[in-house]
Design an enzyme around this catalytic site. Structure first.
Site, PDB file in Angstrom:
ATOM      1  N   ASP A  50      15.004  30.837  78.885  1.00 52.99           N
ATOM      2  CA  ASP A  50      15.554  29.528  79.268  1.00 52.99           C
ATOM      3  C   ASP A  50      17.088  29.581  79.232  1.00 52.99           C
ATOM      4  O   ASP A  50      17.755  28.605  79.588  1.00 52.99           O
ATOM      5  CB  ASP A  50      14.986  28.386  78.413  1.00 52.99           C
ATOM      6  N   SER A  51      17.649  30.749  78.852  1.00 55.55           N
ATOM      7  CA  SER A  51      19.083  30.993  79.043  1.00 55.55           C
ATOM      8  C   SER A  51      19.429  30.841  80.526  1.00 55.55           C
ATOM      9  O   SER A  51      20.602  30.694  80.882  1.00 55.55           O
ATOM     10  CB  SER A  51      19.462  32.395  78.550  1.00 55.55           C
ATOM     11  N   ASP A  89       9.672  31.950  79.196  1.00 56.25           N
ATOM     12  CA  ASP A  89      10.161  31.230  78.014  1.00 56.25           C
ATOM     13  C   ASP A  89       9.778  29.752  78.126  1.00 56.25           C
ATOM     14  O   ASP A  89      10.106  29.088  79.122  1.00 56.25           O
ATOM     15  CB  ASP A  89      11.700  31.374  78.000  1.00 56.25           C
ATOM     16  N   LYS A 119       7.061  32.856  75.554  1.00 56.74           N
ATOM     17  CA  LYS A 119       7.820  32.883  74.290  1.00 56.74           C
ATOM     18  C   LYS A 119       8.010  31.441  73.820  1.00 56.74           C
ATOM     19  O   LYS A 119       8.268  30.544  74.634  1.00 56.74           O
ATOM     20  CB  LYS A 119       9.185  33.561  74.479  1.00 56.74           C
ATOM     21  N   GLU A 121      10.046  29.172  70.740  1.00 60.20           N
ATOM     22  CA  GLU A 121      11.021  29.176  69.639  1.00 60.20           C
ATOM     23  C   GLU A 121      10.451  28.462  68.411  1.00 60.20           C
ATOM     24  O   GLU A 121       9.762  27.452  68.549  1.00 60.20           O
ATOM     25  CB  GLU A 121      12.314  28.450  70.061  1.00 60.20           C
ATOM     26  N   GLU A 189      16.912  36.506  66.442  1.00 60.98           N
ATOM     27  CA  GLU A 189      18.211  36.267  67.087  1.00 60.98           C
ATOM     28  C   GLU A 189      19.285  35.955  66.057  1.00 60.98           C
ATOM     29  O   GLU A 189      19.143  35.030  65.244  1.00 60.98           O
ATOM     30  CB  GLU A 189      18.106  35.114  68.108  1.00 60.98           C
TER      31      GLU A 189
HETATM   32  O1  KIV Z   1      16.503  32.427  76.639  1.00 59.03           O
HETATM   33  C1  KIV Z   1      16.740  33.604  76.360  1.00 59.03           C
HETATM   34  O2  KIV Z   1      17.328  34.366  77.151  1.00 59.03           O
HETATM   35  C2  KIV Z   1      16.322  34.102  75.063  1.00 59.03           C
HETATM   36  C3  KIV Z   1      16.802  35.449  74.645  1.00 59.03           C
HETATM   37  C4  KIV Z   1      18.222  35.361  74.274  1.00 59.03           C
HETATM   38  C5  KIV Z   1      15.979  36.034  73.579  1.00 59.03           C
HETATM   39  O3  KIV Z   1      15.646  33.420  74.365  1.00 59.03           O
END
Ligand code: KIV
Length: 288
Positions: A50-51, A89, A119, A121, A189
Site C-alpha cells: 500500500d506504499s 497488501d 499482507k 499489518e 519493519e
Molecule cells: O506497503 C509496503 O510497501 C510495505 C513494505 C514496506 C513492507 O508494507
C-alpha cells in the site's frame, strides 16, 4: 497462457529457503513493466504494497489507499510475474470492520487480481483472530510488525520501534503470536537488528526485514526508494541502487531540447512512402 515450465516460488519453497539458510529476496511493484523486471531478475516475492499510495499515487501516507486501487495495481503485477510469489497488501480499513468483510476483501486479491497471498499489518488480539479467519478461508497471510505505516496517526511519526526493552519484548511476543495464528512469513519493519535476530531465531516461518538488519531470513525494500525514483524523505535503512530520477530527468530534458530544435524526429525515426505510392498520390494532386 501461464508458463508451466518456470517453477514458481511457493510458500513451502520460502520455508525451505529459511531451513537451508538461503536468503529470500523481495521488492514492491505496482505495475507491469517494473514487475517484469523484478521477476526476470529472479526476485522471490513481489509485494504490491500500500506504499503505492505514497510512491505512485502521490498521497501523503498510506491511509487513503482503497481496495479498488490495490486490486487495479495488483492485476498487472500478477500478469508480469511468472515466477515470483505476488502478495497483495490489505489497505487501511479493508480489515477493520468484521471477519466476513476482511475475508471478502482479501479474497478479491486472490480471485480478481490473481495474487497468491495477502499482507496484514498489526498483531492485536482482534487482528490475530482475523488472520486465523483468513487462513481458515485458505488465504495465505504475511504478517507485518514493528513500524506499521497504517498506524501513523497513533505513532505520530515514522520511527524505529522496539528500541526499549519492554517494546522489544512486545514485538517478540507479537511475532510469535502471528506465527501461531498461521502467517507464512512476517515483515519486520524498522526495528533494532538485535530484536529482529531474536525473532528470526524463534520463528519457523521466514522473517522479511525492512530496516531490521542483516539477520532476517529475507529483505524487502520499496522499489521506488531503492531505484532512486522517490520524491520525498528516504529512511536510513534504504540503500539506493540506482538514480532513476536523474536518469529520467536527463532523458526528458534531452527530448524537450530535440523537439524544440527540430532534431527529433529525424529520418531514422520517421516513415517514408513507397516511391510508387508517392507517384500515385502525386497524380491525385496531393503532392505538389
Ligand atoms: O506497503 C509496503 O510497501 C510495505 C513494505 C514496506 C513492507 O508494507
Amino acid at each position: 497462457m501461464a508458463d508451466t515450465t518456470i517453477p514458481k516460488v511457493t510458500i513451502p519453497s520460502l520455508r525451505a529457503k529459511k531451513a537451508a539458510g538461503e536468503k529470500i529476496t523481495a521488492l514492491t511493484a505496482y505495475d507491469y513493466p517494473i514487475a517484469r523486471i523484478l521477476d526476470e531478475a529472479g526476485i522471490d516475492i513481489i509485494l504490491v504494497g500500500d506504499s503505492l499510495g505514497m510512491v505512485v499515487l502521490g498521497y501523503e501516507n498510506t491511509i487513503p489507499v482503497t481496495m479498488d486501487e490495490m486490486i487495479h495495481h495488483t492485476k498487472p503485477v500478477v500478469r508480469a510475474a511468472r515466477r515470483a510469489l505476488v502478495v497483495g497488501d490489505m489497505p487501511y480499513f479493508s480489515f477493520h470492520l468484521s471477519e466476513a468483510e476482511t475475508i471478502r476483501n482479501a479474497s478479491r486479491f486472490l480471485k480478481e487480481a490473481g495474487a497468491r497471498a495477502v499482507k496484514v499489518e498489526g498483531a492485536s488480539k482482534k487482528r490475530l483472530r482475523l488472520i486465523e479467519g483468513l487462513v481458515e478461508a485458505e488465504i495465505p497471510v504475511m504478517g507485518h510488525v514493528g513500524l506499521t505505516p497504517q498506524s501513523i496517526y497513533h505513532l505520530g511519526q515514522f520511527k524505529v520501534r522496539g528500541g526499549a526493552a519492554k517494546e522489544a519484548d512486545n514485538l517478540i511476543r507479537d511475532a510469535i503470536a502471528l506465527e501461531a495464528a498461521g502467517v507464512f512469513a512476517v515483515v519486520l519493519e524498522c526495528i533494532p537488528m538485535e530484536v529482529a535476530r531474536i525473532i528470526t531465531g524463534r520463528l519457523a516461518v521466514p522473517t522479511i526485514g525492512i530496516g531490521a538488519g542483516p539477520w532476517c531470513d529475507g529483505q524487502i525494500l520499496v522499489f521506488h526508494d531503492m531505484a532512486g525514483c522517490e520524491h520525498g524523505y528516504l529512511p536510513k535503512f534504504v540503500k539506493k541502487y540506482a538514480d532513476l530520477q536523474n536518469i529520467l530527468t536527463g532523458a526528458v530534458n534531452a527530448y524537450i531540447r530535440d523537439v524544440r530544435a527540430g532534431s527529433f524526429p529525424d529520418d531514422a525515426h520517421s516513415y517514408h512512402m513507397k516511391p510508387e505510392a508517392a507517384k500515385e498520390l502525386k497524380k491525385l494532386d496531393r503532392i505538389k
